[in-house]
Scaffold this motif. Structure first.
Motif, PDB file in Angstrom:
ATOM      1  N   HIS A 137       1.215  -1.184  -0.117  1.00 13.28           N
ATOM      2  CA  HIS A 137      -0.336   0.080   0.228  1.00 13.28           C
ATOM      3  C   HIS A 137       1.098   1.418  -0.006  1.00 13.28           C
ATOM      4  O   HIS A 137       1.881   1.539   0.616  1.00 13.28           O
ATOM      5  CB  HIS A 137      -1.084   0.143   1.103  1.00 13.28           C
ATOM      6  CG  HIS A 137      -1.873  -1.188   0.904  1.00 13.28           C
ATOM      7  ND1 HIS A 137      -3.353  -1.332   0.537  1.00 13.28           N
ATOM      8  CD2 HIS A 137      -2.108  -2.113   1.868  1.00 13.28           C
ATOM      9  CE1 HIS A 137      -3.703  -1.890   0.962  1.00 13.28           C
ATOM     10  NE2 HIS A 137      -3.148  -2.886   1.881  1.00 13.28           N
ATOM     11  N   GLU A 146      -5.078  -7.460   5.191  1.00 12.82           N
ATOM     12  CA  GLU A 146      -6.004  -7.176   4.805  1.00 12.82           C
ATOM     13  C   GLU A 146      -7.048  -6.749   6.093  1.00 12.82           C
ATOM     14  O   GLU A 146      -8.407  -6.375   5.693  1.00 12.82           O
ATOM     15  CB  GLU A 146      -7.036  -8.418   4.174  1.00 12.82           C
ATOM     16  CG  GLU A 146      -7.003  -9.713   4.867  1.00 12.82           C
ATOM     17  CD  GLU A 146      -7.588 -10.576   4.369  1.00 12.82           C
ATOM     18  OE1 GLU A 146      -8.825 -10.076   3.215  1.00 12.82           O
ATOM     19  OE2 GLU A 146      -7.156 -11.691   4.476  1.00 12.82           O
ATOM     20  N   PRO A 149      -7.274  -2.067   6.070  1.00 15.76           N
ATOM     21  CA  PRO A 149      -7.871  -1.341   5.372  1.00 15.76           C
ATOM     22  C   PRO A 149      -7.517  -0.170   5.614  1.00 15.76           C
ATOM     23  O   PRO A 149      -6.812   0.983   4.841  1.00 15.76           O
ATOM     24  CB  PRO A 149      -9.622  -1.614   5.062  1.00 15.76           C
ATOM     25  CG  PRO A 149     -10.089  -2.136   5.912  1.00 15.76           C
ATOM     26  CD  PRO A 149      -8.556  -2.966   7.050  1.00 15.76           C
TER      27      PRO A 149
END
Length: 495
Positions: A137, A146, A149
């Motif tokens: 990211h 995950e 987020p």
């Protein structure tokens, strides 16, 4: 009610009698007496710029040079995740483990390291790869689970340290170590040291405030935010959810503001008589606490009333932010306190101790904390506060690569692991979009750039403009400091 002048006259008579009776008065009048030593220990930031009489020669005025250099941060909010979040399900991505499901942890990796009593009796230590996916990211291309987020959206603001380590393998000493610099109770907490050394930028609120959230898991004790051997006005003040954020702050029924003010004036007179007679620094500390409590009767209701927050702010922090006492509500409260220049805010959140059922447990914890944590960073940034506020996230240790208890395809647990784990810092003083330190393929040992708890404390203090070796307090014949006799500033992460 008695005449005020008459009270003062009676106080003077009492003072005269006590002076004649108390032989310790003699020691106070000498240049190296107890009173002079106590005075030297109480010099704070509020005295630095005043034209006051200097302390007697020969007494070290430790506080006179604070801050020791230009601070990068004016304020700190420490989001302490109590219980030990697993690095495998958050920030320390280990893809090679996916092919090692159920295999025995190699003895060459464990290296005979101590196990807790909870897994020491297991006949097998099977490797448990994380069942959650990771992806890169931000511009920094940082691996994030995950489960996080919202944190992934702000990863370019983070300095993630993957090589933290401690010596404590059980919760109570490990949390105590992180909060006070020593595994045994009795030492001052980080916030108390900051309050003692740097004072307050808001005279109507405590410089050190504590917020608690979460259920179950390991208990949190008031000594974690206690003042230890420092004067008691430096202990953390806990803000609670509900009608009375600070206990015993409100006036009793039919007891008015002026009544409280008059009572405190009379009480101050009596305390000053005792202070003059006995020279006990704690009497002066108690006077300051009463005065702060009186000022807080106005300031606390103002800062804890969230009715002026717009809907879009609550939406940013998540649905729980409207429920007092939740992690989300406490993150929003932390931002309000930072706006009021509270020096140190300690936010504790319980529930990260997943010995069994880790996938479900950590999924719930991340859902509870991920959005509010990221929202706090975004909120501070858009208000221009992140540039001089240090934000910290982390727990007391990490978790093991092997499963505690039965390992299945969808369920496993992890035991305590002190030898390596992840935490992050963001905001003033640290490099953004950075990952520091490395662990081995099993996240069991550090292979690059280890950061000890004492190093973490030294770095935090450095960012606040404090040399950790110079901020000391003499207690029982020895000068103590937060980092004891250890600690090095981690200069590579400093902006």
């Amino acid at each position: 009610m008695c005449n005020h002048k008459k009270i003062r006259s009676n106080n003077k008579d009492l003072q005269s009698i006590e002076k004649k009776m108390d032989r310790r008065k003699f020691l106070q009048t000498t240049s190296m007496g107890l009173g002079a030593a106590a005075l030297g220990s109480l010099f704070g930031m509020d005295k630095l710029f005043a034209k006051s009489t200097p302390p007697p020669k020969g007494i070290e005025d430790i506080m006179s040079s604070l801050p020791h250099f230009m601070p990068k941060a004016k304020r700190v909010v420490y989001l302490f995740q109590s219980g030990g979040p697993s690095q495998f399900e958050t920030f320390d991505y280990k893809p090679k483990l996916s092919d090692m499901f159920g295999q025995e942890l190699p003895s060459s990796v464990r290296q005979g390291q101590r196990l807790t009593a909870m897994s020491a009796q297991q006949s097998s230590l099977p490797i448990a790869p994380s069942k959650f996916k990771f992806s890169k990211h931000g511009k920094s291309q940082t691996w994030v689970s995950e489960l996080l987020p919202h944190t992934a959206d702000v990863v370019d603001d983070l300095c993630i340290i993957k090589s933290m380590y401690t010596e404590q393998i059980n919760h109570d000493p490990a949390i105590t170590f992180f909060q006070t610099g020593h595994q045994l109770p009795g030492r001052p907490s980080i916030g108390s040291w900051m309050s003692y050394g740097l004072g307050s930028d808001n005279k109507n609120l405590p410089s050190f405030i504590v917020l608690n959230s979460g259920g179950g898991g390991q208990p949190l004790y008031a000594r974690l935010w206690g003042n230890g051997f420092l004067p008691t006005q430096h202990q953390g003040v806990q803000f609670r959810s509900g009608k009375d954020p600070v206990l015993f702050l409100n006036n009793p029924e039919n007891y008015h503001h002026q009544d409280r003010e008059d009572m405190l004036e009379y009480l101050k007179d009596l305390n000053e008589v005792q202070n003059s007679a006995f020279g006990d620094p704690e009497i002066d500390a108690r006077i300051k606490q009463y005065e702060m409590a009186f000022r807080m009767q106005t300031s606390v209701p103002e800062v804890t009333d969230m009715s002026d927050e717009p809907d879009h702010v609550f939406d940013m922090y998540g649905p729980d932010s409207r429920t007092p006492g939740t992690y989300a509500a406490n993150c929003l409260m932390a931002r309000r306190l930072l706006e009021k220049d509270v020096k140190f805010i300690q936010l504790y959140h319980k529930g990260w101790d997943q010995h069994i059922g880790l996938p479900g447990g950590i999924k719930h914890q991340c859902k509870t904390t991920d959005q509010p944590t990221a929202a706090l960073l975004k909120d501070l940034k858009q208000r221009g506060l992140l540039e001089d506020t240090l934000v910290i996230w982390g727990g007391e240790f990490g978790r093991t690569v092997y499963s505690q208890g039965k390992l299945t395809a969808n369920d496993y647990g992890r035991d305590h692991h002190p030898k390596c784990f992840s935490m992050w810092m963001a905001g003033a003083g640290v490099k953004a979009g950075m990952t520091y330190g490395e662990t081995d393929d099993f996240s069991y040992n550090i292979v690059k750039d280890p950061v000890h708890v004492h190093d973490f404390h030294a770095t935090l203090m450095h960012i606040m403009g404090v040399d950790h070796e110079k901020l000391t307090f003499k207690h029982q014949g020895r000068r103590f400091r937060l980092t004891d006799v250890h600690g090095n500033v981690v200069k590579d992460i400093l902006a």
